[in-house]
Design a protein around this motif. Structure first.
Motif, PDB file in Angstrom:
ATOM      1  N   GLN A 178      21.006  60.891  69.570  1.00 24.78           N
ATOM      2  CA  GLN A 178      20.534  61.664  70.721  1.00 24.78           C
ATOM      3  C   GLN A 178      19.093  61.311  71.102  1.00 24.78           C
ATOM      4  O   GLN A 178      18.509  61.946  71.982  1.00 24.78           O
ATOM      5  N   LYS A 179      18.513  60.303  70.418  1.00 25.06           N
ATOM      6  CA  LYS A 179      17.147  59.828  70.676  1.00 25.06           C
ATOM      7  C   LYS A 179      16.100  60.918  70.440  1.00 25.06           C
ATOM      8  O   LYS A 179      15.116  61.032  71.177  1.00 25.06           O
ATOM      9  N   ILE A 180      16.327  61.720  69.406  1.00 27.45           N
ATOM     10  CA  ILE A 180      15.416  62.820  69.088  1.00 27.45           C
ATOM     11  C   ILE A 180      14.749  62.557  67.745  1.00 27.45           C
ATOM     12  O   ILE A 180      15.415  62.228  66.764  1.00 27.45           O
ATOM     13  N   VAL A 181      13.439  62.692  67.710  1.00 26.32           N
ATOM     14  CA  VAL A 181      12.660  62.630  66.477  1.00 26.32           C
ATOM     15  C   VAL A 181      12.193  64.049  66.174  1.00 26.32           C
ATOM     16  O   VAL A 181      11.571  64.697  67.023  1.00 26.32           O
ATOM     17  N   HIS A 182      12.487  64.542  64.985  1.00 22.20           N
ATOM     18  CA  HIS A 182      12.159  65.939  64.672  1.00 22.20           C
ATOM     19  C   HIS A 182      10.655  66.159  64.570  1.00 22.20           C
ATOM     20  O   HIS A 182      10.109  67.084  65.169  1.00 22.20           O
ATOM     21  N   GLY A 183       9.982  65.358  63.781  1.00 18.87           N
ATOM     22  CA  GLY A 183       8.525  65.408  63.735  1.00 18.87           C
ATOM     23  C   GLY A 183       7.921  66.489  62.862  1.00 18.87           C
ATOM     24  O   GLY A 183       6.687  66.617  62.830  1.00 18.87           O
ATOM     25  N   ASP A 184       8.726  67.258  62.137  1.00 18.98           N
ATOM     26  CA  ASP A 184       8.145  68.284  61.264  1.00 18.98           C
ATOM     27  C   ASP A 184       9.091  68.619  60.115  1.00 18.98           C
ATOM     28  O   ASP A 184       9.321  69.790  59.804  1.00 18.98           O
ATOM     29  N   LEU A 185       9.623  67.589  59.470  1.00 21.26           N
ATOM     30  CA  LEU A 185      10.501  67.823  58.323  1.00 21.26           C
ATOM     31  C   LEU A 185       9.675  68.264  57.120  1.00 21.26           C
ATOM     32  O   LEU A 185       8.684  67.631  56.766  1.00 21.26           O
ATOM     33  N   LYS A 186      10.106  69.346  56.506  1.00 22.40           N
ATOM     34  CA  LYS A 186       9.491  69.872  55.288  1.00 22.40           C
ATOM     35  C   LYS A 186      10.459  70.888  54.699  1.00 22.40           C
ATOM     36  O   LYS A 186      11.367  71.373  55.397  1.00 22.40           O
ATOM     37  N   PRO A 187      10.324  71.233  53.428  1.00 15.62           N
ATOM     38  CA  PRO A 187      11.279  72.162  52.812  1.00 15.62           C
ATOM     39  C   PRO A 187      11.400  73.494  53.544  1.00 15.62           C
ATOM     40  O   PRO A 187      12.483  74.083  53.587  1.00 15.62           O
ATOM     41  N   GLY A 188      10.316  73.980  54.132  1.00 13.83           N
ATOM     42  CA  GLY A 188      10.370  75.250  54.845  1.00 13.83           C
ATOM     43  C   GLY A 188      11.198  75.209  56.109  1.00 13.83           C
ATOM     44  O   GLY A 188      11.579  76.263  56.638  1.00 13.83           O
ATOM     45  N   ASN A 189      11.500  74.014  56.627  1.00 15.67           N
ATOM     46  CA  ASN A 189      12.314  73.878  57.836  1.00 15.67           C
ATOM     47  C   ASN A 189      13.750  73.473  57.530  1.00 15.67           C
ATOM     48  O   ASN A 189      14.479  73.051  58.428  1.00 15.67           O
ATOM     49  N   LEU A 190      14.151  73.596  56.280  1.00 14.72           N
ATOM     50  CA  LEU A 190      15.518  73.278  55.870  1.00 14.72           C
ATOM     51  C   LEU A 190      16.123  74.522  55.237  1.00 14.72           C
ATOM     52  O   LEU A 190      15.714  74.942  54.150  1.00 14.72           O
ATOM     53  N   LEU A 191      17.091  75.127  55.924  1.00 13.66           N
ATOM     54  CA  LEU A 191      17.653  76.406  55.506  1.00 13.66           C
ATOM     55  C   LEU A 191      19.004  76.233  54.830  1.00 13.66           C
ATOM     56  O   LEU A 191      19.707  75.242  55.046  1.00 13.66           O
TER      57      LEU A 191
ATOM     58  N   GLY B 138      11.691  61.153  51.973  1.00 18.33           N
ATOM     59  CA  GLY B 138      11.302  60.666  50.652  1.00 18.33           C
ATOM     60  C   GLY B 138      10.447  61.669  49.898  1.00 18.33           C
ATOM     61  O   GLY B 138      10.638  61.888  48.693  1.00 18.33           O
ATOM     62  N   VAL B 139       9.493  62.297  50.595  1.00 18.17           N
ATOM     63  CA  VAL B 139       8.624  63.287  49.944  1.00 18.17           C
ATOM     64  C   VAL B 139       9.445  64.505  49.513  1.00 18.17           C
ATOM     65  O   VAL B 139       9.275  65.030  48.403  1.00 18.17           O
ATOM     66  N   ILE B 140      10.357  64.953  50.384  1.00 16.08           N
ATOM     67  CA  ILE B 140      11.187  66.125  50.070  1.00 16.08           C
ATOM     68  C   ILE B 140      12.090  65.842  48.872  1.00 16.08           C
ATOM     69  O   ILE B 140      12.241  66.685  47.973  1.00 16.08           O
ATOM     70  N   ALA B 141      12.695  64.653  48.833  1.00 15.26           N
ATOM     71  CA  ALA B 141      13.561  64.296  47.705  1.00 15.26           C
ATOM     72  C   ALA B 141      12.780  64.323  46.395  1.00 15.26           C
ATOM     73  O   ALA B 141      13.263  64.834  45.369  1.00 15.26           O
ATOM     74  N   ALA B 142      11.566  63.781  46.412  1.00 20.85           N
ATOM     75  CA  ALA B 142      10.737  63.770  45.203  1.00 20.85           C
ATOM     76  C   ALA B 142      10.397  65.188  44.756  1.00 20.85           C
ATOM     77  O   ALA B 142      10.417  65.498  43.552  1.00 20.85           O
ATOM     78  N   GLU B 143      10.107  66.065  45.703  1.00 20.02           N
ATOM     79  CA  GLU B 143       9.718  67.431  45.351  1.00 20.02           C
ATOM     80  C   GLU B 143      10.903  68.237  44.833  1.00 20.02           C
ATOM     81  O   GLU B 143      10.746  69.072  43.932  1.00 20.02           O
ATOM     82  N   LEU B 144      12.092  68.024  45.394  1.00 19.39           N
ATOM     83  CA  LEU B 144      13.272  68.733  44.901  1.00 19.39           C
ATOM     84  C   LEU B 144      13.573  68.350  43.454  1.00 19.39           C
ATOM     85  O   LEU B 144      14.000  69.192  42.654  1.00 19.39           O
ATOM     86  N   TYR B 145      13.345  67.087  43.126  1.00 16.15           N
ATOM     87  CA  TYR B 145      13.614  66.643  41.756  1.00 16.15           C
ATOM     88  C   TYR B 145      12.536  67.112  40.778  1.00 16.15           C
ATOM     89  O   TYR B 145      12.833  67.583  39.678  1.00 16.15           O
TER      90      TYR B 145
END
Length: 473
Positions: free
Chosen positions: A282-295, A350-357
């Protein structure tokens, strides 16, 4: 006329005029009261007139005539004290009215609402109420001050809405506040995002609404929180969403620094990367991925729902500076590059994956300079191609860091991830955290990465139970 004489004349006139033959007589009565009542700072003439008006309405039995109420509302809005020193009126709302939508009770029309609750509405609300066909809820107990400089008293000086039936915002971002609220029309609890009323932030919420509508109309099954409704209220752009109880930052805190088994980390990251693939189409870049934005729907859910598109961009247009939270910010954005694209989201993955582990922040920086230093320590010197398109100020920061450290010393990624022994997982994170955005792992490539496609057995702990327990592989 002295004040005492005016008071005596008003009482005498009130006793002799208990009924009126027409609505015209009632309006003339109101005009006469406004004319004789003195305008003094210590008095509140309009409040007294309203009190007298309520008595007149009761005696004349004209409360059911909408034409009279409209006239009264208009007159109260147009009325201004003769002295500029008179303080703005403060109306204390003594009653909170909940109008239940059931077979025995229907929402009120503006006419009925004015008939019943005229005395508790502010001058602003007397005018505003005509903008709505159905009234489900009226106000709460608070002092409402009519101050035009702060959106008629509805906002704080920063443009956030002041009156909401919640102790505090569930979350706050730079352009909006998010609340858990009760929808009196649908009788459900929803999430309400109220944008700031100041123009730059209002436009940001409108852009988010536009992107969510685009996704909704695309009919693509995607793990993005669905917008229920959107509307404008008192110069605030508002959006409602389905309520989901947990986010990944909540899970990370629950792990108490221990992190989660790679089986669950893989499921969460797979769900996120699949969503990014669809957003890319859809040609969309989210631009604010972080654990708080993943429900999450629940603590045992492996499907993550993506929220908060306030910093998203479509087809490379209207790119905002300083997108992404600092600790999840891609190096090209951090160094001030004017153009960016989907690779910035994969850096955050990549940062989120590292933090979850690991159960802890991969980066603990509190400023851009500290974040650049942390990246140099973990990844070494940035490539010259990236520095050429960087902001000169940030480039000088990198040069200074490299001079102090000589040849930049790097720490092992394995050590940052608490000596993880899964080489495929380390490779996945390392390819997401590449200085060069063009060399960084792409969403469709991530779906084919060996760590994503391999089968990681479900962990079985004591008692034969599957759990989100914090034991790592």
């Amino acid at each position: 006329m002295e004040y005492g004489q005016a008071e005596t004349a008003k009482r005498s006139d009130s006793r002799s005029s208990r009924s009126f033959q027409s609505s015209t007589d009632l309006i003339l009565r109101l005009k006469s009261l406004l004319k004789v009542w003195p305008c003094r700072k210590e008095r509140k003439p309009l409040a007294a007139v309203k009190h007298q008006l309520d008595l007149d309405l009761m005696y004349s039995e004209l409360a059911t005539q909408m034409s009279v109420l409209d006239s009264l509302a208009k007159m109260s809005l147009d009325w201004k004290p003769a002295s500029s020193e008179v303080e703005p009126e403060t109306t204390s709302c003594k009653t909170s009215v909940l109008l239940e939508t059931s077979t025995n009770s229907t929402p009120l029309t503006p006419t009925k609402a004015l008939q019943r609750y005229y005395s508790i509405l502010s001058r602003f609300e007397l005018h505003e109420i005509h903008d709505y066909q159905d009234i489900y809820f009226l106000g709460r107990d608070h002092q409402r001050k009519l101050l035009p400089r702060s959106n008629y008293g509805h906002d704080c000086r920063l443009g956030f809405y002041r009156y909401i039936r919640s102790a505090r915002a569930a979350r706050k971002v730079s352009y909006a506040e998010v609340f858990k609220v009760y929808d009196h029309k649908e009788s459900i609890i929803v999430v309400l995002k109220i944008g700031r009323s100041l123009p730059p932030y209002s436009l940001q919420v409108k852009r988010e609404i536009g992107l969510l509508k685009r996704l909704k109309e695309s009919d693509v099954k995607i793990n993005v929180i669905q917008m229920i409704d959107h509307f404008s209220f008192r110069n605030h752009e508002c959006v409602t969403f389905k309520l989901l109880p947990f986010d990944l930052i909540h899970l990370i805190k629950l792990s108490k620094g221990e992190g989660y088994h790679l089986h669950f980390v893989q499921k969460w990251i797979l769900s996120l990367v699949t969503t990014l693939v669809e957003l890319g189409k859809q040609k969309i870049v989210h631009g604010d991925l972080k654990p708080g934005n993943l429900l999450l729907e629940g603590l045992d859910s492996t499907e993550v729902m993506l929220i908060d598109f306030g910093f998203a961009s479509y087809d490379g247009q209207d790119l905002l500076p300083n997108v992404q939270a600092l600790r999840y910010r891609a190096p090209e954005v951090l160094l001030g590059a004017t153009k960016y694209g989907p690779p910035i989201d994969m850096w955050s993955v990549g940062v989120i994956a590292a933090e979850l582990y690991s159960g802890d922040n991969l980066f603990t920086s509190n400023s851009e300079t500290e974040q650049v230093a942390a990246l140099v320590e973990l990844l070494g010197s940035p490539p010259e191609e990236l520095l050429k398109v960087s902001d000169p100020k940030m480039k000088s920061v990198v040069d200074s860091l490299l001079r102090k450290a000589g040849e930049a010393e790097t720490k092992e990624l394995r050590g940052a991830l608490k000596y993880c022994n899964d080489n495929l997982f380390l490779d996945f994170v390392r390819k997401c955290l590449d200085w060069n955005p063009d060399a960084r792992l792409k969403p469709d490539e991530a779906l084919r990465h060996p760590w994503i496609v391999k089968d990681i057995p479900t962990p079985i702990y004591d008692g034969g139970k599957t759990s989100l327990a914090t034991r790592r592989a």
